[in-house]
Write an enzyme that holds these catalytic residues in place. Structure first.
Site, PDB file in Angstrom:
ATOM      1  N   HIS A  99      22.408 -35.363 -23.009  1.00  0.00           N
ATOM      2  CA  HIS A  99      22.513 -34.771 -21.426  1.00  0.00           C
ATOM      3  C   HIS A  99      23.472 -35.373 -21.018  1.00  0.00           C
ATOM      4  O   HIS A  99      24.169 -36.091 -21.418  1.00  0.00           O
ATOM      5  CB  HIS A  99      21.214 -35.675 -20.281  1.00  0.00           C
ATOM      6  CG  HIS A  99      20.129 -35.224 -20.435  1.00  0.00           C
ATOM      7  ND1 HIS A  99      18.752 -35.959 -20.918  1.00  0.00           N
ATOM      8  CD2 HIS A  99      19.570 -33.943 -20.249  1.00  0.00           C
ATOM      9  CE1 HIS A  99      17.634 -35.165 -21.221  1.00  0.00           C
ATOM     10  NE2 HIS A  99      17.905 -34.264 -21.002  1.00  0.00           N
ATOM     11  N   TYR A 145      21.211 -33.795 -15.113  1.00  0.00           N
ATOM     12  CA  TYR A 145      20.289 -33.503 -13.964  1.00  0.00           C
ATOM     13  C   TYR A 145      20.637 -33.668 -12.221  1.00  0.00           C
ATOM     14  O   TYR A 145      21.625 -33.699 -12.584  1.00  0.00           O
ATOM     15  CB  TYR A 145      19.225 -34.964 -14.285  1.00  0.00           C
ATOM     16  CG  TYR A 145      18.446 -35.006 -15.223  1.00  0.00           C
ATOM     17  CD1 TYR A 145      17.857 -33.724 -16.200  1.00  0.00           C
ATOM     18  CD2 TYR A 145      18.091 -36.353 -15.548  1.00  0.00           C
ATOM     19  CE1 TYR A 145      16.874 -34.004 -17.336  1.00  0.00           C
ATOM     20  CE2 TYR A 145      16.772 -36.666 -16.782  1.00  0.00           C
ATOM     21  CZ  TYR A 145      16.386 -34.694 -17.718  1.00  0.00           C
ATOM     22  OH  TYR A 145      15.355 -34.958 -18.350  1.00  0.00           O
TER      23      TYR A 145
END
Length: 180
Positions: A99, A145
């Site tokens: 991520h 995210y």
């Protein structure tokens, strides 16, 4: 993107198969086509009978994938709500991409609001000190995210540090960016 320099595929191809009857077969095939057209150093190709290491796209209630090559059969979980961008996100995990909001320099750009998500989701926000960040921080990365990801109370779980602008597309799953 944020590369983890372990569990890398030793070939430039990742063999794959899709579980028969998977309700998102069209989206998986489209994600593979997009990925393979992106001029990366690695491609996905259909598994053959001689492939010992490969990924299998299976149906699950969520989307998840191991980071990098595990060896043998490894599953890429794709939910029946997933779209092409969700599949691309998981495919990049298989390529050892973590991520964006986990890269070791992320605290310069964002604040993770730990009080706003359940402890069971903590792994999704952990700082990866062994990661290698490539280029500028990419708020719009398909590997980032959204501001309210896994929020337990409706408040932001990721906030942008003052002085770093606004990024309304943070957490998008529409396409890979040029930095991805």
């Amino acid at each position: 993107a944020c590369l983890i320099k372990k569990n890398l595929w030793d070939t430039k191809e990742i063999p794959y198969c899709i579980d028969a009857g998977h309700p998102k077969t069209a989206e998986i095939n489209q994600a593979i086509a997009v990925f393979n057209a992106a001029n990366l150093n690695i491609k996905y190709r259909p598994k053959t009978t001689t492939d010992k290491d490969y990924v299998r796209f299976d149906l699950d209630s969520g989307c998840a994938a191991d980071i990098g090559k595990v060896g043998g059969e490894q599953t890429v979980e794709i939910a029946n709500w997933a779209e092409v961008g969700n599949v691309l996100h998981e495919m990049l995990h298989v390529c050892s991409i973590e991520h964006e909001h986990s890269r070791k320099d992320r605290d310069t750009f964002i604040t993770v609001e730990y009080a706003n998500f359940d402890e069971k989701y903590k792994d999704n926000f952990e700082l990866i000190s062994t990661s290698v960040p490539y280029g500028d921080y990419d708020y719009e990365s398909i590997m980032h995210y959204s501001a309210k990801a896994f929020s337990e109370n409706g408040k932001d779980t990721i906030s942008i540090k003052p002085g770093h602008g606004t990024h309304p597309n943070m957490g998008q799953r529409d396409a890979m960016t040029s930095k991805d």
